[in-house]
Design a protein around this motif. Structure first.
Motif, PDB file in Angstrom:
ATOM      1  N   LYS A 257       0.822  -1.209   0.000  1.00  0.00           N
ATOM      2  CA  LYS A 257       0.000   0.000   0.000  1.00  0.00           C
ATOM      3  C   LYS A 257       0.858   1.261   0.000  1.00  0.00           C
ATOM      4  O   LYS A 257       0.522   2.253  -0.656  1.00  0.00           O
ATOM      5  N   SER A 261       0.613   3.929  -2.946  1.00  0.00           N
ATOM      6  CA  SER A 261       0.278   5.319  -2.635  1.00  0.00           C
ATOM      7  C   SER A 261       1.285   6.293  -3.244  1.00  0.00           C
ATOM      8  O   SER A 261       0.906   7.326  -3.826  1.00  0.00           O
ATOM      9  N   THR A 262       2.570   5.950  -3.145  1.00  0.00           N
ATOM     10  CA  THR A 262       3.608   6.814  -3.708  1.00  0.00           C
ATOM     11  C   THR A 262       3.523   6.879  -5.229  1.00  0.00           C
ATOM     12  O   THR A 262       3.672   7.952  -5.828  1.00  0.00           O
ATOM     13  N   GLU A 265       0.754   9.150  -6.196  1.00  0.00           N
ATOM     14  CA  GLU A 265       1.168  10.547  -6.003  1.00  0.00           C
ATOM     15  C   GLU A 265       2.070  11.022  -7.133  1.00  0.00           C
ATOM     16  O   GLU A 265       2.024  12.193  -7.531  1.00  0.00           O
ATOM     17  N   TYR A 285      -6.930   3.519  -3.555  1.00  0.00           N
ATOM     18  CA  TYR A 285      -6.223   4.655  -4.160  1.00  0.00           C
ATOM     19  C   TYR A 285      -6.566   4.827  -5.637  1.00  0.00           C
ATOM     20  O   TYR A 285      -5.771   5.334  -6.429  1.00  0.00           O
TER      21      TYR A 285
END
Length: 335
Positions: A257, A261-262, A265, A285
């Protein structure tokens, strides 16, 4: 190249219980043409007094003080004041085996530029070594025996921070201690890897690694798992991934996760797969989790695997073998 000078760089802070033993182990080296550049990183105990006593009796010890704060700035100062043809590092709470410097110097003289001398390590502790460090020691020493350390660099730090030696020109080419990125030892290992240095196999224990409750790797926030994961992903995207690749993340646990998430982004598209029936089909996400069998339909895949269980990793390796995909080329274990 005969009898080259070796610079041994030592940052130290509040290690008065161990520093004397460390420095004595250097004095007992069978190879004598070395200098120690030891930098006091704002110690509040008797560490500086102990170091200064060695400098008074042995001119090979040079003791400096860090006007800034932190191990990176201390290492940088040590290196900037060194004169050696060969560069090595030492931790102030550890011990060298008597032939460590001799063994590494001979290895580098034999192999020359483009090589990194390393050695096996042994953890020791008054209270016993925990299972995690014991597994790390065995894993690291197995790689070191064959010089295959960089094949598993995305799992853990494959170069023991206090047990390496390199020619100065190769160290400079790897950008020395310039980056302000922690954990600094893992970052340096990646930069050695990036520059294509080859590890010289070694089957001898050259370094004794002391374990205790308040050692820096246990207490400093800079050695938390999220820092390690950030470094792995940074270098993976820099060195392994190309925009034309089909990036895949395998695993939806904490690490999976965090990576997902990175990537979201950074606006980097990726497929997300796992074998957990409770998570397959979920949108996390903004990415739909799919069964790992989807990999059979993904062309030019490059996969980050965050599954830690060794038995599960073996199954995953078998799956990739059937797909004719190769480790450290097509898929990378991040734990």
């Amino acid at each position: 190249m005969t009898n080259p000078l070796v610079s041994i760089l030592i940052p130290f802070k509040n290690v008065d219980q161990y520093l004397k033993e460390c420095l004595k182990s250097i004095q007992k080296q069978t190879y004598s043409n070395w200098e120690v550049i030891a930098v006091n990183d704002n110690s509040s105990d008797n560490s500086l007094q102990i170091a200064n006593k060695f400098a008074v009796s042995d001119s090979r010890f040079k003791i400096l003080s860090n006007k800034e704060s932190g191990i990176i700035t201390a290492l940088r100062k040590a290196y900037n004041n060194s004169n050696g043809r060969f560069i090595s590092r030492m931790d102030a709470d550890d011990c060298m085996s008597p032939k460590r410097i001799e063994t590494m110097v001979n290895s580098l003289i034999e192999h020359g530029k483009g090589y990194l001398a390393i050695g096996k390590v042994k953890y020791f502790s008054k209270t016993g070594v925990n299972d995690g460090y014991d597994r790390y020691e065995k894993w690291l020493n197995k790689l070191t025996a064959t010089g295959d350390n960089f094949k598993e660099i995305y799992k853990e730090c494959v170069i023991p921070s206090p047990c390496w030696m390199v020619l100065k020109e190769d160290f400079e080419a790897s950008n020395a201690f310039n980056p302000n990125r922690y954990p600094e030892d893992y970052d340096l290992a990646f930069r050695f890897y990036e520059k294509g240095l080859k590890c010289i196999p070694c089957t001898t224990t050259l370094h004794y690694w002391r374990d205790y409750d308040n050692r820096t790797s246990r207490t400093s926030e800079h050695y938390a798992q999220n820092y390690f994961l950030d470094i792995k992903l940074h270098y993976f995207l820099k060195l392994e991934y190309k925009p034309t690749d089909s990036l895949v993340v395998w695993g939806a646990g904490k690490k999976g996760k965090a990576i997902a998430s990175t990537l979201v982004e950074k606006n980097i598209p990726f497929y997300w797969v796992c074998d957990n029936e409770k998570k397959i089909g979920k949108d996390i996400y903004g990415v739909l989790l799919k069964h790992y069998s989807e990999l059979e339909n993904i062309k030019k895949s490059k996969t980050i695997i965050t599954v830690a269980n060794e038995d599960d990793q073996s199954v995953i390796e078998s799956f990739y073998h059937e797909l004719r995909l190769k480790p450290a080329i097509d898929y990378f274990f991040f734990c």
